[in-house]
Design an enzyme around this catalytic site. Structure first.
Site, PDB file in Angstrom:
ATOM      1  CB  SER A 182       4.414  10.231  10.808  1.00 43.79           C
ATOM      2  OG  SER A 182       3.110   9.692  10.741  1.00 43.79           O
ATOM      3  CB  CYS A 197      13.436   8.858   7.978  1.00 43.09           C
ATOM      4  SG  CYS A 197      14.437   7.621   7.178  1.00 43.09           S
ATOM      5  CD  GLU A 246       9.929  13.345  11.235  1.00 44.74           C
ATOM      6  OE1 GLU A 246       8.778  12.931  11.420  1.00 44.74           O
ATOM      7  OE2 GLU A 246      10.793  12.702  10.619  1.00 44.74           O
ATOM      8  CE  LYS A 248      -1.735   3.065   1.994  1.00 42.70           C
ATOM      9  NZ  LYS A 248      -1.484   4.476   1.603  1.00 42.70           N
ATOM     10  CD  GLU A 303      -2.404   8.675   1.272  1.00 46.96           C
ATOM     11  OE1 GLU A 303      -1.530   7.789   1.307  1.00 46.96           O
ATOM     12  OE2 GLU A 303      -2.967   9.102   2.297  1.00 46.96           O
TER      13      GLU A 303
HETATM   14  P1  NAD Z   1       2.513   9.052   7.179  1.00 45.86           P
HETATM   15  O1  NAD Z   1       2.667   8.377   8.496  1.00 45.86           O
HETATM   16  O2  NAD Z   1       1.585  10.190   7.069  1.00 45.86           O
HETATM   17  O3  NAD Z   1       2.029   7.995   6.066  1.00 45.86           O
HETATM   18  C1  NAD Z   1       2.691   6.766   5.867  1.00 45.86           C
HETATM   19  C2  NAD Z   1       1.701   5.741   5.327  1.00 45.86           C
HETATM   20  O4  NAD Z   1       0.664   5.536   6.288  1.00 45.86           O
HETATM   21  C3  NAD Z   1       1.015   6.176   4.028  1.00 45.86           C
HETATM   22  O5  NAD Z   1       0.917   5.058   3.179  1.00 45.86           O
HETATM   23  C4  NAD Z   1      -0.361   6.646   4.487  1.00 45.86           C
HETATM   24  O6  NAD Z   1      -1.356   6.393   3.542  1.00 45.86           O
HETATM   25  C5  NAD Z   1      -0.609   5.813   5.736  1.00 45.86           C
HETATM   26  N1  NAD Z   1      -1.373   6.547   6.763  1.00 45.86           N
HETATM   27  C6  NAD Z   1      -1.351   7.881   6.996  1.00 45.86           C
HETATM   28  N2  NAD Z   1      -2.149   8.189   8.044  1.00 45.86           N
HETATM   29  C7  NAD Z   1      -2.670   7.022   8.478  1.00 45.86           C
HETATM   30  C8  NAD Z   1      -3.552   6.687   9.540  1.00 45.86           C
HETATM   31  N3  NAD Z   1      -4.055   7.615  10.349  1.00 45.86           N
HETATM   32  N4  NAD Z   1      -3.892   5.395   9.714  1.00 45.86           N
HETATM   33  C9  NAD Z   1      -3.377   4.444   8.907  1.00 45.86           C
HETATM   34  N5  NAD Z   1      -2.539   4.703   7.887  1.00 45.86           N
HETATM   35  C10 NAD Z   1      -2.179   5.977   7.676  1.00 45.86           C
HETATM   36  O7  NAD Z   1       3.990   9.465   6.709  1.00 45.86           O
HETATM   37  P2  NAD Z   1       4.395  10.326   5.445  1.00 45.86           P
HETATM   38  O8  NAD Z   1       4.019  11.747   5.677  1.00 45.86           O
HETATM   39  O9  NAD Z   1       3.981   9.664   4.198  1.00 45.86           O
HETATM   40  O10 NAD Z   1       5.996  10.188   5.514  1.00 45.86           O
HETATM   41  C11 NAD Z   1       6.816  11.013   6.294  1.00 45.86           C
HETATM   42  C12 NAD Z   1       7.163  10.365   7.612  1.00 45.86           C
HETATM   43  O11 NAD Z   1       7.784   9.086   7.388  1.00 45.86           O
HETATM   44  C13 NAD Z   1       8.179  11.161   8.414  1.00 45.86           C
HETATM   45  O12 NAD Z   1       7.782  11.164   9.754  1.00 45.86           O
HETATM   46  C14 NAD Z   1       9.480  10.386   8.234  1.00 45.86           C
HETATM   47  O13 NAD Z   1      10.418  10.557   9.274  1.00 45.86           O
HETATM   48  C15 NAD Z   1       8.973   9.003   8.183  1.00 45.86           C
HETATM   49  N6  NAD Z   1       9.924   8.107   7.559  1.00 45.86           N
HETATM   50  C16 NAD Z   1      10.611   7.256   8.361  1.00 45.86           C
HETATM   51  C17 NAD Z   1      11.545   6.420   7.816  1.00 45.86           C
HETATM   52  C18 NAD Z   1      12.321   5.480   8.692  1.00 45.86           C
HETATM   53  O14 NAD Z   1      13.006   4.636   8.153  1.00 45.86           O
HETATM   54  N7  NAD Z   1      12.238   5.570   9.999  1.00 45.86           N
HETATM   55  C19 NAD Z   1      11.788   6.439   6.434  1.00 45.86           C
HETATM   56  C20 NAD Z   1      11.050   7.305   5.631  1.00 45.86           C
HETATM   57  C21 NAD Z   1      10.115   8.148   6.206  1.00 45.86           C
END
Ligand code: NAD
Length: 495
Positions: free
Chosen positions: A225, A280, A381, A172, A175
């Site tokens: 996140s 990240c 962050e 998944k 989006e």
């Molecule tokens: P996000 O958490 O908003 O979304 C990640 C995924 O979760 C997406 O596919 C999204 O559709 C889904 N999602 C979003 N909200 C959700 C919810 N309430 N319930 C269930 N699923 C949900 O993250 P983002 O904005 O796409 O990415 C940025 C974040 O990712 C930053 O915090 C970054 O630090 C982190 N990140 C971490 C790593 C790592 O290895 N630790 C690597 C890359 C990015």
């Protein structure tokens, strides 16, 4: 208008008629629509994953490895197209996008070694005429939920290893930039992967919740996140799944007074502002130790002002836009909060305008000095090109700062003192640590993962941790009837 659907059982398909806009962040304009999949789409993905996995697990690891090797070649041949898809929907520079696809490709390369990686252990005569051996078997259907910032690399941390281990995989993607995942799936089919072993389902929280609550999916790999990572970990664990949930970060780079300062400044500039800080492993805090602070701030400020911020179509661009208008507003709000909290705004990127791209989500490099532990801009962050300088008296204070922060993804120290370096690598409570290296991202054959609020679960991604995550250990003890005839035994055998 281009409609992005799902990739299920080797076909581009979807039942849902609900779509979400996909925006080009450089222009702020809609470029396509992505489907928000419904229950029928999800059920189709699960059915196809289930049926294909039973056959796929019985294909020899060597044959799986050959398909993986074809896939590696196809990704190499298509790397420019993949990078363009990433840049268009994410906004990062073309070279950076290409670099990120390459880091994903390295995991495919690692997974080509699966016959070797799956080798178990064998002991002859663990008891008289008794042998024992261990094997690793696939989990079944694995799922991955990935963030916007690495639409190729992060999914590729997961599915090549999972699939090489004999699982099927449902991805998944984010989006916000979903096209790359579809292209990666098409290439896998072209490489010879049987239909249904790799399915891509698009959507938002509703599909994520279906994955978390499915009783047929065995494991969930998540990157995103921290609040969502926590939710994924709690919900999937409650539903008895194996989970690895990687979250956000606040990575500190410590600069000691004996560091090569120009090297440190170059490291900080690339790590803080590369990919507009949307990594990240980005450095968001530089810790200036002792009397190096004034020089460090001046040098960073001078260099940051020379960065070329431009859309990815300009090949001399060093930094692109943020992902969305909403995120741009959030980052700008953090800058305002930093000012109100009393940090010194040395460089302000908020007024940046790029001719012809006035509606793009651009913000320039931003630098705060005199940031303290109590500030919101230090604790949270920001995920944008905003660097905070924290000044400390000595090494011990720097280490304490790193260790007291709730996030524990990456950290780095610049020093020419081996003893300080060893102390730091030993005593920092962080998952990935660098010495005179700004972004210590492990290669595919090592494992990627943070500590504390940056990872929930027991396994990091790829490398040996990936193999262990996507397989179950079985240990088998054998004795053949003709060996020794003994009566019933009522005490623990002592060999
Ligand atoms: P996000 O958490 O908003 O979304 C990640 C995924 O979760 C997406 O596919 C999204 O559709 C889904 N999602 C979003 N909200 C959700 C919810 N309430 N319930 C269930 N699923 C949900 O993250 P983002 O904005 O796409 O990415 C940025 C974040 O990712 C930053 O915090 C970054 O630090 C982190 N990140 C971490 C790593 C790592 O290895 N630790 C690597 C890359 C990015």
């Amino acid at each position: 208008m281009n409609k992005i659907k799902n990739y299920i059982n080797g076909n581009i398909t979807c039942d849902s008629t609900d779509y979400l806009d996909v925006i080009d962040p450089s222009k702020g304009e809609k470029i396509s629509e992505v489907v928000l999949s419904n229950k029928k789409d999800f059920d189709n993905a699960v059915k196809s994953s289930f049926e294909s996995q039973l056959k796929w697990a019985n294909i020899t690891p060597l044959k799986r490895s050959r398909i993986m090797s074809n896939y590696k070649t196809l990704i190499e041949e298509n790397i420019n197209d993949l990078a363009k898809i990433v840049s268009l929907e994410h906004g990062k520079t073309l070279d950076d996008a290409k670099g990120s696809v390459t880091r994903g490709l390295e995991v495919v390369e690692f997974a080509c070694g699966i016959p070797h990686l799956l080798k178990g252990e064998f002991s002859q005569n663990v008891g008289s005429n008794i042998d024992s051996f261990s094997i690793r078997q696939p989990l079944g259907i694995c799922a991955g939920i990935t963030p916007f910032n690495f639409p190729a690399m992060v999914p590729m941390w997961m599915y090549p290893i999972s699939i090489a281990c004999g699982n099927s995989f449902i991805l998944k993607p984010s989006e916000k930039d979903p096209s790359c995942a579809i292209k990666l799936a098409e290439l896998f089919t072209e490489a010879g992967l049987p239909d249904g072993v790799f399915n891509v389902i698009n959507g938002d929280k509703q599909i994520v919740d279906k994955i978390l609550n499915s009783n047929i999916i065995s494991s969930v790999s998540f990157v995103g996140s921290t609040p969502v990572a926590k939710y994924i970990y709690e919900t999937a664990s409650k539903n008895m799944k194996r989970v690895q949930a990687l979250g956000g970060a606040k990575n500190h780079l410590v600069v000691m007074p004996d560091a090569n300062i120009d090297q440190a400044v170059d490291g900080i500039i690339g790590a803080a502002y590369g990919s507009a800080g949307e990594r990240c492993m980005a450095v968001s805090v530089a810790v200036a130790v002792g009397d190096i602070a004034d020089t460090l701030v001046n040098k960073i400020n001078n260099k940051a002002q020379t960065l070329k911020v431009a859309p990815w179509t300009d090949l001399s661009s060093e930094m692109g836009p943020l992902i969305s208008k909403e995120h741009l507003d959030k980052v700008k709000n953090y800058i305002e909060v930093g000012i109100q909290e009393g940090a010194k705004l040395v460089l302000d990127g908020r007024d940046l305008k790029i001719q012809g791209y006035e509606n793009g989500f651009f913000v320039g490099p931003t630098l705060f000095d005199n940031v303290t532990e109590k500030m919101k801009i230090y604790n949270e962050e920001i995920f944008g090109p905003v660097l905070s300088i924290v000044r400390v008296k000595n090494y011990e204070d720097a280490l304490k700062l790193v260790n007291d922060h709730p996030f524990g993804n990456g950290t780095s120290i610049y020093t020419s003192d081996g003893e300080v370096s060893r102390n730091f690598t030993t005593n920092s409570k962080i998952g990935m640590v660098g010495v005179n290296v700004p972004i210590p991202v492990p290669m595919a054959f090592h494992s990627f993962g943070g500590w504390k609020q940056s990872l929930f679960g027991d396994y990091a991604m790829h490398g040996t941790e990936g193999i262990n995550f996507y397989t179950k250990l079985k240990t088998i003890t054998t004795r053949w009837p003709k060996s020794i005839q003994s009566g019933p035994e009522f005490v623990m055998p002592t060999n």
